[in-house]
Design an enzyme around this catalytic site. Structure first.
Site, PDB file in Angstrom:
ATOM      1  N   SER A  87       5.480 -21.041 -25.512  1.00  0.00           N
ATOM      2  CA  SER A  87       4.524 -19.990 -26.011  1.00  0.00           C
ATOM      3  C   SER A  87       5.007 -18.655 -26.141  1.00  0.00           C
ATOM      4  O   SER A  87       6.045 -18.218 -25.306  1.00  0.00           O
ATOM      5  CB  SER A  87       3.222 -20.006 -25.164  1.00  0.00           C
ATOM      6  OG  SER A  87       2.340 -18.911 -25.560  1.00  0.00           O
ATOM      7  N   TYR A 142      -1.154 -19.613 -16.761  1.00  0.00           N
ATOM      8  CA  TYR A 142      -0.525 -20.108 -18.088  1.00  0.00           C
ATOM      9  C   TYR A 142       0.689 -19.410 -18.420  1.00  0.00           C
ATOM     10  O   TYR A 142       1.961 -20.092 -18.644  1.00  0.00           O
ATOM     11  CB  TYR A 142      -1.153 -19.756 -19.243  1.00  0.00           C
ATOM     12  CG  TYR A 142      -0.987 -20.093 -20.752  1.00  0.00           C
ATOM     13  CD1 TYR A 142      -1.107 -21.724 -20.960  1.00  0.00           C
ATOM     14  CD2 TYR A 142      -0.681 -19.445 -21.670  1.00  0.00           C
ATOM     15  CE1 TYR A 142      -0.822 -22.090 -22.051  1.00  0.00           C
ATOM     16  CE2 TYR A 142      -0.232 -19.939 -22.839  1.00  0.00           C
ATOM     17  CZ  TYR A 142      -0.097 -21.170 -23.153  1.00  0.00           C
ATOM     18  OH  TYR A 142       0.071 -21.779 -24.548  1.00  0.00           O
TER      19      TYR A 142
HETATM   20  P1  NAI Z   1      -4.454 -28.873 -28.221  1.00  0.00           P
HETATM   21  O1  NAI Z   1      -5.258 -28.667 -27.001  1.00  0.00           O
HETATM   22  O2  NAI Z   1      -5.135 -28.915 -29.627  1.00  0.00           O
HETATM   23  O3  NAI Z   1      -3.646 -30.371 -27.938  1.00  0.00           O
HETATM   24  C1  NAI Z   1      -3.057 -30.294 -26.602  1.00  0.00           C
HETATM   25  C2  NAI Z   1      -2.860 -31.907 -26.450  1.00  0.00           C
HETATM   26  O4  NAI Z   1      -2.288 -31.910 -25.274  1.00  0.00           O
HETATM   27  C3  NAI Z   1      -4.120 -32.539 -26.469  1.00  0.00           C
HETATM   28  O5  NAI Z   1      -4.005 -33.653 -27.301  1.00  0.00           O
HETATM   29  C4  NAI Z   1      -4.164 -32.850 -24.994  1.00  0.00           C
HETATM   30  O6  NAI Z   1      -5.049 -33.972 -24.888  1.00  0.00           O
HETATM   31  C5  NAI Z   1      -2.966 -32.941 -24.714  1.00  0.00           C
HETATM   32  N1  NAI Z   1      -2.626 -32.957 -23.207  1.00  0.00           N
HETATM   33  C6  NAI Z   1      -3.181 -32.012 -22.328  1.00  0.00           C
HETATM   34  N2  NAI Z   1      -2.958 -32.275 -21.088  1.00  0.00           N
HETATM   35  C7  NAI Z   1      -2.308 -33.331 -21.147  1.00  0.00           C
HETATM   36  C8  NAI Z   1      -1.844 -34.191 -20.081  1.00  0.00           C
HETATM   37  N3  NAI Z   1      -1.796 -33.820 -18.882  1.00  0.00           N
HETATM   38  N4  NAI Z   1      -1.271 -35.440 -20.373  1.00  0.00           N
HETATM   39  C9  NAI Z   1      -1.098 -35.773 -21.810  1.00  0.00           C
HETATM   40  N5  NAI Z   1      -1.427 -35.134 -22.687  1.00  0.00           N
HETATM   41  C10 NAI Z   1      -2.254 -33.926 -22.637  1.00  0.00           C
HETATM   42  O7  NAI Z   1      -3.468 -27.737 -28.023  1.00  0.00           O
HETATM   43  P2  NAI Z   1      -2.221 -27.136 -29.176  1.00  0.00           P
HETATM   44  O8  NAI Z   1      -2.861 -25.811 -29.539  1.00  0.00           O
HETATM   45  O9  NAI Z   1      -2.000 -28.309 -30.124  1.00  0.00           O
HETATM   46  O10 NAI Z   1      -0.978 -26.909 -27.966  1.00  0.00           O
HETATM   47  C11 NAI Z   1       0.107 -27.842 -27.993  1.00  0.00           C
HETATM   48  C12 NAI Z   1       1.018 -26.967 -27.229  1.00  0.00           C
HETATM   49  O11 NAI Z   1       1.225 -26.045 -27.828  1.00  0.00           O
HETATM   50  C13 NAI Z   1       0.599 -26.582 -25.744  1.00  0.00           C
HETATM   51  O12 NAI Z   1       1.702 -26.554 -24.870  1.00  0.00           O
HETATM   52  C14 NAI Z   1       0.191 -25.085 -25.816  1.00  0.00           C
HETATM   53  O13 NAI Z   1       0.260 -24.451 -24.494  1.00  0.00           O
HETATM   54  C15 NAI Z   1       1.129 -24.539 -26.936  1.00  0.00           C
HETATM   55  N6  NAI Z   1       0.751 -23.465 -27.595  1.00  0.00           N
HETATM   56  C16 NAI Z   1      -0.216 -23.432 -28.517  1.00  0.00           C
HETATM   57  C17 NAI Z   1      -0.768 -22.180 -29.180  1.00  0.00           C
HETATM   58  C18 NAI Z   1      -1.799 -22.071 -30.016  1.00  0.00           C
HETATM   59  O14 NAI Z   1      -1.977 -21.024 -30.464  1.00  0.00           O
HETATM   60  N7  NAI Z   1      -2.223 -23.197 -30.566  1.00  0.00           N
HETATM   61  C19 NAI Z   1      -0.109 -21.002 -28.927  1.00  0.00           C
HETATM   62  C20 NAI Z   1       1.022 -21.056 -28.000  1.00  0.00           C
HETATM   63  C21 NAI Z   1       1.490 -22.401 -27.326  1.00  0.00           C
END
Ligand code: NAI
Length: 256
Positions: free
Chosen positions: A144, A157
């Site tokens: 991130s 985080y």
């Molecule tokens: P999201 O919440 O839409 O998707 C995250 C996915 O990871 C979900 O499918 C969730 O079920 C899964 N997940 C969470 N904990 C889990 C676990 N313990 N075991 C298996 N699966 C698990 O979030 P998004 O935005 O797609 O984020 C993906 C990555 O990108 C994360 O690491 C987040 O920190 C990072 N990120 C996202 C940003 C954003 O603006 N959307 C900005 C910076 C980083």
């Protein structure tokens, strides 16, 4: 373009958001995909069908990556599904918001175990497989902008993504002799369910966009394109780096 023909990729947390886009992008470019989430839901099934319709193989493995035993088993099972593994995308992650003085041990553990510990032991399992089979590999960690810039009220985080920054730098050095590259992708503000509250608050959203030099939220495809580059041989000389996908946010300077 078939940069990933005969390659197999595991993408954690891939039934929505950035992970889903990464899985689809790698598949579009030729990879067979192992999807992951804590539970196999309808979207997971749809994704399998979408990927199969592209002529690729796809499987969904349930695992909670915050649990060490489960993440180790996930990577081992992923290797067994199609017989090998070339690309590991550690995407699963979460954030919890609280004033620092209110953060509970449970919240801290949840964030750190998901965003950092799970990644650590997932990579370890992949590396031991690569060593045993004398195979090369590419690891991409979804970090991130907060591996670099502050985010008040999200201390755990920031600690997890800051840890991911140094984990990647360290592993790049240690694993280079094995032909394993490790890089981070650092998204800025991306339109996904993680930002639901922000997306529903017009005023706050405008403020956030006003602080992004490219003046828009990022899309999941913006992120997936960079992940695909780092996973590909075009990035053969790239390791230990963080690629920001943030519209210029991180090193933004507001002219007075
Ligand atoms: P999201 O919440 O839409 O998707 C995250 C996915 O990871 C979900 O499918 C969730 O079920 C899964 N997940 C969470 N904990 C889990 C676990 N313990 N075991 C298996 N699966 C698990 O979030 P998004 O935005 O797609 O984020 C993906 C990555 O990108 C994360 O690491 C987040 O920190 C990072 N990120 C996202 C940003 C954003 O603006 N959307 C900005 C910076 C980083």
């Amino acid at each position: 373009m078939e940069r990933f023909k005969n390659k197999i990729a595991l993408v954690t947390g891939s039934s929505q958001g950035i992970g889903e886009a990464c899985a689809l992008r790698l598949a579009k470019e030729g990879a067979d995909i192992i999807l992951n989430g804590r539970t196999f839901d309808e979207r997971g099934e749809e994704l399998i069908n979408e990927i199969k319709a592209m002529g690729r193989r796809a499987e969904f493995l349930e695992a909670d990556v915050s649990k060490t035993k489960e993440v180790i088993k996930l990577v081992e099972d992923a290797i067994n599904v199609f017989g090998s593994l070339d690309i590991l995308v550690n995407n699963a992650g979460l954030e919890t918001k609280a004033d620092f003085w209110d953060v509970t041990e449970e919240d801290y553990d949840l964030v750190m175990d998901t965003n950092l510990k799970g990644v650590f032991f997932g990579i370890k399992t992949f590396v031991n497989y690569c060593r045993k089979e004398k195979r090369q590999g590419a690891v991409i960690n979804m970090s991130s902008v907060h591996e670099e810039i502050v985010f008040p009220h999200f201390a755990a985080y920031c600690a997890s993504k800051g840890g991911l920054k140094m984990l990647t730098r360290n592993l790049a050095s240690e694993l280079a002799p094995l032909g394993i590259r490790v890089n981070n992708v650092a998204p800025g503000a991306i339109t996904t369910p993680i930002n639901k509250d922000l997306l529903e608050n017009k005023e706050q959203l405008e403020k956030v966009i006003g602080n992004i030099p490219l003046r828009r939220m990022g899309t999941v495809e913006d992120v997936a394109g960079v992940v695909a580059f780092l996973a590909s041989d075009e990035a053969a000389y790239v390791t230990g780096s963080t690629y920001y996908v943030d519209g210029g946010l991180t090193y933004h300077y507001e002219e007075q």
